[in-house]
Design a protein around this motif. Sequence first.
Motif, mmCIF file in Angstrom:
data_model
loop_
_atom_site.group_PDB
_atom_site.id
_atom_site.type_symbol
_atom_site.label_atom_id
_atom_site.label_comp_id
_atom_site.label_asym_id
_atom_site.label_seq_id
_atom_site.Cartn_x
_atom_site.Cartn_y
_atom_site.Cartn_z
ATOM 1 N N LEU A 56 2.611 3.756 -10.084
ATOM 2 C CA LEU A 56 3.079 3.572 -8.710
ATOM 3 C C LEU A 56 3.059 4.844 -7.868
ATOM 4 O O LEU A 56 3.279 4.791 -6.651
ATOM 5 C CB LEU A 56 4.501 2.997 -8.718
ATOM 6 C CG LEU A 56 4.663 1.600 -9.328
ATOM 7 C CD1 LEU A 56 6.117 1.148 -9.221
ATOM 8 C CD2 LEU A 56 3.739 0.584 -8.648
ATOM 9 N N LEU A 57 2.792 5.971 -8.495
ATOM 10 C CA LEU A 57 2.829 7.240 -7.775
ATOM 11 C C LEU A 57 1.885 7.281 -6.571
ATOM 12 O O LEU A 57 2.260 7.823 -5.515
ATOM 13 C CB LEU A 57 2.525 8.395 -8.726
ATOM 14 C CG LEU A 57 2.832 9.800 -8.192
ATOM 15 C CD1 LEU A 57 4.291 9.910 -7.770
ATOM 16 C CD2 LEU A 57 2.492 10.856 -9.242
ATOM 17 N N ASP A 95 0.816 -1.216 0.000
ATOM 18 C CA ASP A 95 0.000 0.000 0.000
ATOM 19 C C ASP A 95 0.847 1.263 0.000
ATOM 20 O O ASP A 95 0.327 2.379 -0.030
ATOM 21 C CB ASP A 95 -0.946 0.019 1.201
ATOM 22 C CG ASP A 95 -0.201 0.096 2.532
ATOM 23 O OD1 ASP A 95 1.053 0.067 2.537
ATOM 24 O OD2 ASP A 95 -0.877 0.182 3.570
ATOM 25 N N HIS A 96 2.177 1.087 0.045
ATOM 26 C CA HIS A 96 3.056 2.256 -0.018
ATOM 27 C C HIS A 96 4.402 1.863 -0.632
ATOM 28 O O HIS A 96 4.768 0.680 -0.662
ATOM 29 C CB HIS A 96 3.271 2.843 1.385
ATOM 30 C CG HIS A 96 4.177 2.024 2.254
ATOM 31 N ND1 HIS A 96 3.760 0.871 2.886
ATOM 32 C CD2 HIS A 96 5.499 2.175 2.574
ATOM 33 C CE1 HIS A 96 4.760 0.359 3.583
ATOM 34 N NE2 HIS A 96 5.841 1.134 3.396
ATOM 35 N N LEU A 97 5.106 2.867 -1.108
ATOM 36 C CA LEU A 97 6.433 2.677 -1.697
ATOM 37 C C LEU A 97 7.239 3.919 -1.351
ATOM 38 O O LEU A 97 6.916 5.026 -1.796
ATOM 39 C CB LEU A 97 6.319 2.505 -3.214
ATOM 40 C CG LEU A 97 7.604 2.270 -4.004
ATOM 41 C CD1 LEU A 97 8.301 0.996 -3.540
ATOM 42 C CD2 LEU A 97 7.294 2.178 -5.498
ATOM 43 N N ASN A 101 1.715 7.685 -0.712
ATOM 44 C CA ASN A 101 1.138 7.127 0.511
ATOM 45 C C ASN A 101 2.206 6.729 1.522
ATOM 46 O O ASN A 101 1.901 6.156 2.565
ATOM 47 C CB ASN A 101 0.270 5.907 0.177
ATOM 48 C CG ASN A 101 -0.650 5.515 1.317
ATOM 49 O OD1 ASN A 101 -1.250 6.372 1.958
ATOM 50 N ND2 ASN A 101 -0.764 4.218 1.571
ATOM 51 N N SER A 102 3.469 7.023 1.208
ATOM 52 C CA SER A 102 4.570 6.696 2.121
ATOM 53 C C SER A 102 5.001 7.935 2.891
ATOM 54 O O SER A 102 4.621 9.063 2.559
ATOM 55 C CB SER A 102 5.770 6.155 1.329
ATOM 56 O OG SER A 102 6.405 7.204 0.614
ATOM 57 N N GLU A 103 5.798 7.740 3.909
ATOM 58 C CA GLU A 103 6.327 8.876 4.672
ATOM 59 C C GLU A 103 7.446 9.575 3.889
ATOM 60 O O GLU A 103 7.560 10.787 3.925
ATOM 61 C CB GLU A 103 6.857 8.400 6.024
ATOM 62 C CG GLU A 103 5.777 7.903 6.970
ATOM 63 C CD GLU A 103 6.327 7.557 8.337
ATOM 64 O OE1 GLU A 103 7.508 7.867 8.604
ATOM 65 O OE2 GLU A 103 5.587 6.966 9.141
#
Length: 280
Positions: A122-123, A81-83, A128-130
Amino acid sequence: MTETIMAITGPTSGIGRGTVKNLIHDFDRILLLARNLEKAAYLKQELLELNPEVQIEIIECDLSVLDSVRQAAENIKYKYDHLDCLINNAGIVSTSKEESVDGYDLMMATNYIGHFLLTHELLPLVMNSERKQVVVVSSGAYKFAPMKKPFFKPKRFNAFAGYGRSKLGTLYLAQELHEKYSRKGLKTTAVHPGMVSTNIGKSNVSPTVAGLVFKLLDPFFVTVEEGCQSVVKAVRQPEKYAGFYSDEGEIAAVKQYGSDFQMRREFIDATLEELDLEAL
């Protein structure tokens, strides 16, 4: 604590390989987006020997094939759910006219179009990541030639102009990402790491032609370790390099065609239309 995840294209050789090995302790999980699965498997074992604690996943992805890019992105979105960090590294130089399976100039397809599509897909995970970081491996070769229509299917082949335009495209991609998403926290860096001479794809052309091409490209050649360090610096110092062009680790002004805003707008819009996308 949230797991930190990095994804990189073209990790099995050259600058990509050096970059992954240098960053092996910087992330909890590394996604290797690779065309050659056998090479990726060998690399995975090397990486696990360097850091047995890291999680390594191989994702099949041929940047020159749009369906392959879409499938790779779907695989990643299904699992995560994040990258935290996406490194668009894969690239080729072709000394003869070649087309991708989708009908594009092979260098433009691999170096730019595939990465544009991958980044678009993938953006949402990156945002959605820190960390929110994208590193685009461009090249000083963006100065070789101005962008020219037809953008993706040139009527005449020129190795220097074709490679330069594909890398100018990656620079435009980085600029577009910064312009549209920096206020939302995205940290984007375009990096010219230099090119590793032993890792440039030589096509089946005469030694004379190939020799001339690579002699003219020689000023851009660096060792693997030299090249990967500029990428590593950008990854490890996202705030310092955010929104900038890094020339072998040093922040540098973008010159010539890289500053053509009108052409960038036209080129990005043409890419969106070609890929049937509404926005990056």
